[in-house]
Scaffold this active site. Sequence first.
Site, PDB file in Angstrom:
ATOM      1  N   ASP A 122     -62.099 -24.115 -13.932  1.00  0.00           N
ATOM      2  CA  ASP A 122     -63.031 -23.334 -13.112  1.00  0.00           C
ATOM      3  C   ASP A 122     -64.499 -23.509 -13.471  1.00  0.00           C
ATOM      4  O   ASP A 122     -65.365 -22.964 -12.794  1.00  0.00           O
ATOM      5  CB  ASP A 122     -62.720 -21.825 -13.163  1.00  0.00           C
ATOM      6  N   ASP A 160     -64.982 -17.314 -15.100  1.00  0.00           N
ATOM      7  CA  ASP A 160     -64.368 -16.472 -14.076  1.00  0.00           C
ATOM      8  C   ASP A 160     -65.387 -15.570 -13.393  1.00  0.00           C
ATOM      9  O   ASP A 160     -65.025 -14.575 -12.780  1.00  0.00           O
ATOM     10  CB  ASP A 160     -63.238 -15.640 -14.686  1.00  0.00           C
ATOM     11  N   ASP A 201     -49.623 -13.848 -13.026  1.00  0.00           N
ATOM     12  CA  ASP A 201     -51.018 -13.688 -12.635  1.00  0.00           C
ATOM     13  C   ASP A 201     -51.434 -12.219 -12.673  1.00  0.00           C
ATOM     14  O   ASP A 201     -52.604 -11.906 -12.481  1.00  0.00           O
ATOM     15  CB  ASP A 201     -51.238 -14.232 -11.225  1.00  0.00           C
TER      16      ASP A 201
END
Length: 378
Positions: free
Chosen positions: A202, A164, A354
């Site tokens: 990711d 991230d 989220d």
Amino acid sequence: MVAAASLVVAAGAVAGVLAAFDGRRAPDEAAPPGVSASPRLAPLPAVPSPPATSESASRSPSPSERRAPSPAPSGTGTKRERTGTVAGRLYRHPDSQVLAWVRSHSGDPRHAVIASRIAEQPAAVWFADHSPATVTARVAAVTSGGAALGRVPVVVPYAIPGRDCGGHSQGGAPDLDAYDAWIDRFAAGLGSGEVIVVLEPDSVAQTECLSAGDRAYRFASLARAGRVLKAANPRARVYFDAGHSGWNAPVQQATWLRQAGAASPESSDGIFSNVSNFHTAADEISYDRRVLDALGGPASLGAVIDTSRNGNGAPPDGEWCDPSGRRLGRTPTLSTGESRIDAYLWVKLPGESDGCKGRPGTFTASYAYDLAWSGPAS
């Protein structure tokens, strides 16, 4: 919209986020499960520390030894037909936040909708904390549970260092040598039955924050991870991070994926896209096929798509944090009827926030109900 496209896929695990809170929950929320929850979005730029050195030949090379990896074998020569696709039905693990909420809120007026449209669906199980001492047993609990029922579990290793880009979902292993050792322990829990591994959301698409050298080190570890997972269980199907259709161009994404070993059948069964995102299945099918074409490799490589929240597509304004007006996507299945698309999966569990409609990573009934009230997309 370029910035928005690069800010929407990263996911933050409940294990790494809830420690910052005082432990109190709103009545709308479920307690976090014992395995780990599916994560949350929102990267912020940061440069991870350089990987630590290692003398272990079984791990990916240390900075003094690492070189930018050569492109992984792409199956040149004879092309193979797609013969290894997973059969059977997907596994619903009994330890999840939505099931915890359903069990404890039988009188809630939203109960029937959430129970039937979300809780009954199989979803991925995330392993998002670096816990070498327990990860083998935790993975084995999921894979053995699936094998006992003759169903296929979906597991998500999510512990790559620098994940991230230092944003809300930062965490994971302290360095790549520790990550390599953690993957060894993760692989030891895969058992011998069919299992789908969604390897590090990711980790490929979101690498702009890394230097060229650190990116190469990460890709070497990912390629190694794929080899280790498939060697531990030849029936495991391992998929690599392709981001989503609103992010990197297919050729760029394929270039990185090739460097990470995704074109090599020794490491990979293909790619995944749209994890924790909202892009339509049609957009993802088209995008994934273009990435696979650019990636090369054997014809056996395919794609899996996260359809958990994409029933209405991505918001036009690029909002990523619990955007309003979304709905459940196609139900999870291993029979998509689409060439090169191996499965539609619910990787992100619908209703896990989220961070805007609930605390990051927690199941929030109001959000789940908003997603589910009109039913899943066909």
